[in-house]
Scaffold this motif. Structure first.
Motif, PDB file in Angstrom:
ATOM      1  N   GLY A   1      -4.896  -2.114   4.884  1.00 46.23           N
ATOM      2  CA  GLY A   1      -4.074  -1.519   4.144  1.00 46.23           C
ATOM      3  C   GLY A   1      -4.784  -1.334   2.881  1.00 46.23           C
TER       4      GLY A   1
ATOM      5  N   ARG B   1      -1.425   3.498  -2.620  1.00 47.81           N
ATOM      6  CA  ARG B   1      -0.187   2.713  -2.564  1.00 47.81           C
ATOM      7  C   ARG B   1       0.843   3.092  -1.362  1.00 47.81           C
ATOM      8  NH1 ARG B   1       4.937   2.248  -5.021  1.00 47.81           N
ATOM      9  NH2 ARG B   1       5.831  -0.165  -4.787  1.00 47.81           N
ATOM     10  N   GLU B   2       0.843   4.529  -1.309  1.00 47.48           N
ATOM     11  CA  GLU B   2       1.731   5.257  -0.609  1.00 47.48           C
ATOM     12  C   GLU B   2       0.774   6.085   0.241  1.00 47.48           C
ATOM     13  OE1 GLU B   2       4.850   7.130  -2.079  1.00 47.48           O
ATOM     14  OE2 GLU B   2       5.698   5.322  -3.213  1.00 47.48           O
ATOM     15  N   PRO B   3       1.250   6.511   1.571  1.00 47.78           N
ATOM     16  CA  PRO B   3       0.355   7.447   2.534  1.00 47.78           C
ATOM     17  C   PRO B   3       0.089   8.849   2.057  1.00 47.78           C
ATOM     18  CG  PRO B   3       2.521   7.089   3.522  1.00 47.78           C
ATOM     19  CD  PRO B   3       2.520   6.180   2.411  1.00 47.78           C
TER      20      PRO B   3
ATOM     21  N   TYR C   1       0.878   0.533   4.873  1.00 45.03           N
ATOM     22  CA  TYR C   1       1.400   0.864   3.589  1.00 45.03           C
ATOM     23  C   TYR C   1       2.784   0.186   3.217  1.00 45.03           C
ATOM     24  CZ  TYR C   1      -2.024   4.599   3.899  1.00 45.03           C
ATOM     25  OH  TYR C   1      -3.175   5.498   4.043  1.00 45.03           O
TER      26      TYR C   1
END
Length: 293
Positions: free
Chosen positions: A60, A240-242, A22
């Protein structure tokens, strides 16, 4: 050299632990594996005895993202698999039963998606799910309004609903059911989605038609079909983010006034589990499941 880790007596090769999956946050593959190891107690009961589809993103979310439904090549012989029905004929899928299997699967870098039935009884659905998906400029705040309506409507039929974030932009409503197959549950879910649209015509929508979606919440009832899967509770998402598909309380839904109030990342789940336990634990008790009217 790929490090070898022993998990409950099983030897696992865990690769590329320093790889950033990420880029927006620098969250690495090692941190992904740590997340699953530390949430396994809550996650595993929701995977156990269910065939799992993997939505893989090994480079990713910005790299190649693809579904793997059949047993992947190289799967260890100690990982449980099960034959499951498909329209084109039976197939064999992974069933994540224990911590070693979870860590092996997490090393593939994947979202976990499950059916609404158990592998031992594929002809009987044990869950009903509604995927509430907002069309911009609608947000998860609007999903909360629809979720509260659905909660009351299900309760009128003796079915208790629970909620989790999708880990993306919407909400999932789940409830335990018994005595019905996937087609019957789908028909019931569609009927409730139609009722929601009639009750909230400016907000709720039961059809996926793109031109109708802006500003409304699509009440996706179709994931109750026997062949469909839904993101499992606690799974990390390829975003986009975890972010995590995180169980939430009805109080949180009632008080939600901004989308960011219902966004949870990997780092949030440890404290939430300490404070709340598994909010979806009642789904695991067959005695609490409701019957369709």
């Amino acid at each position: 050299m790929t490090p070898i880790t022993e998990v409950e007596g099983r030897r696992l090769a865990l690769s590329n632990l320093e790889k950033v999956l990420y880029p927006a946050t620098g969250f690495t593959k090692g941190e992904v594996l740590h997340y699953y190891a530390t949430t396994a107690e809550a996650l595993l009961p929701h995977l156990r005895d269910r065939a799992v589809s993997f939505l893989r993103y090994p480079d990713g979310p910005e790299g190649q993202v693809f579904f793997t439904k059949n047993v992947p090549p190289g799967t260890p012989d100690w990982v449980t698999t099960s034959e499951v029905p498909r329209s084109e004929g039976p197939a064999r899928m992974v069933v994540v039963q224990d911590l070693p299997s979870l860590m092996w699967a997490a090393n593939l870098v994947t979202e976990f998606h499950t059916h609404q039935w158990l592998v031992g009884s594929p002809d009987e659905a044990d869950r009903i799910v509604f995927d509430l998906d907002p069309g911009a400029p609608a947000t998860i705040v609007d999903c909360c309004e629809v979720a509260l309506w659905l909660r009351e409507r299900l309760a009128a039929d003796g079915i208790e609903a629970y909620a989790k974030t999708s880990g993306s932009k919407g909400l999932h409503l789940l409830a335990g059911v018994r005595g019905a197959d996937s087609a019957q549950v789908s028909d019931y879910a569609k009927a409730l989605a139609l009722e929601a649209e009639r009750a909230m015509p400016r907000l709720a929508l039961h059809r996926m038609t793109r031109s109708l979606r802006p500003g409304k919440v699509f009440v996706d009832w179709s994931q109750n079909a026997g062949r469909k899967t839904t993101a499992a509770p606690y799974t990390l998402r390829a975003r986009r983010e975890p972010t995590v598909s995180a169980p939430v309380t009805w109080t949180e839904i009632e008080r939600c006034g901004a989308p960011e109030q219902l966004v949870f990342g990997a780092a949030d789940l440890g404290p939430r589990l300490r404070d709340h336990g598994d909010l979806l634990a009642p789904l695991l008790d067959a005695d609490l499941a409701g019957e369709l009217p």
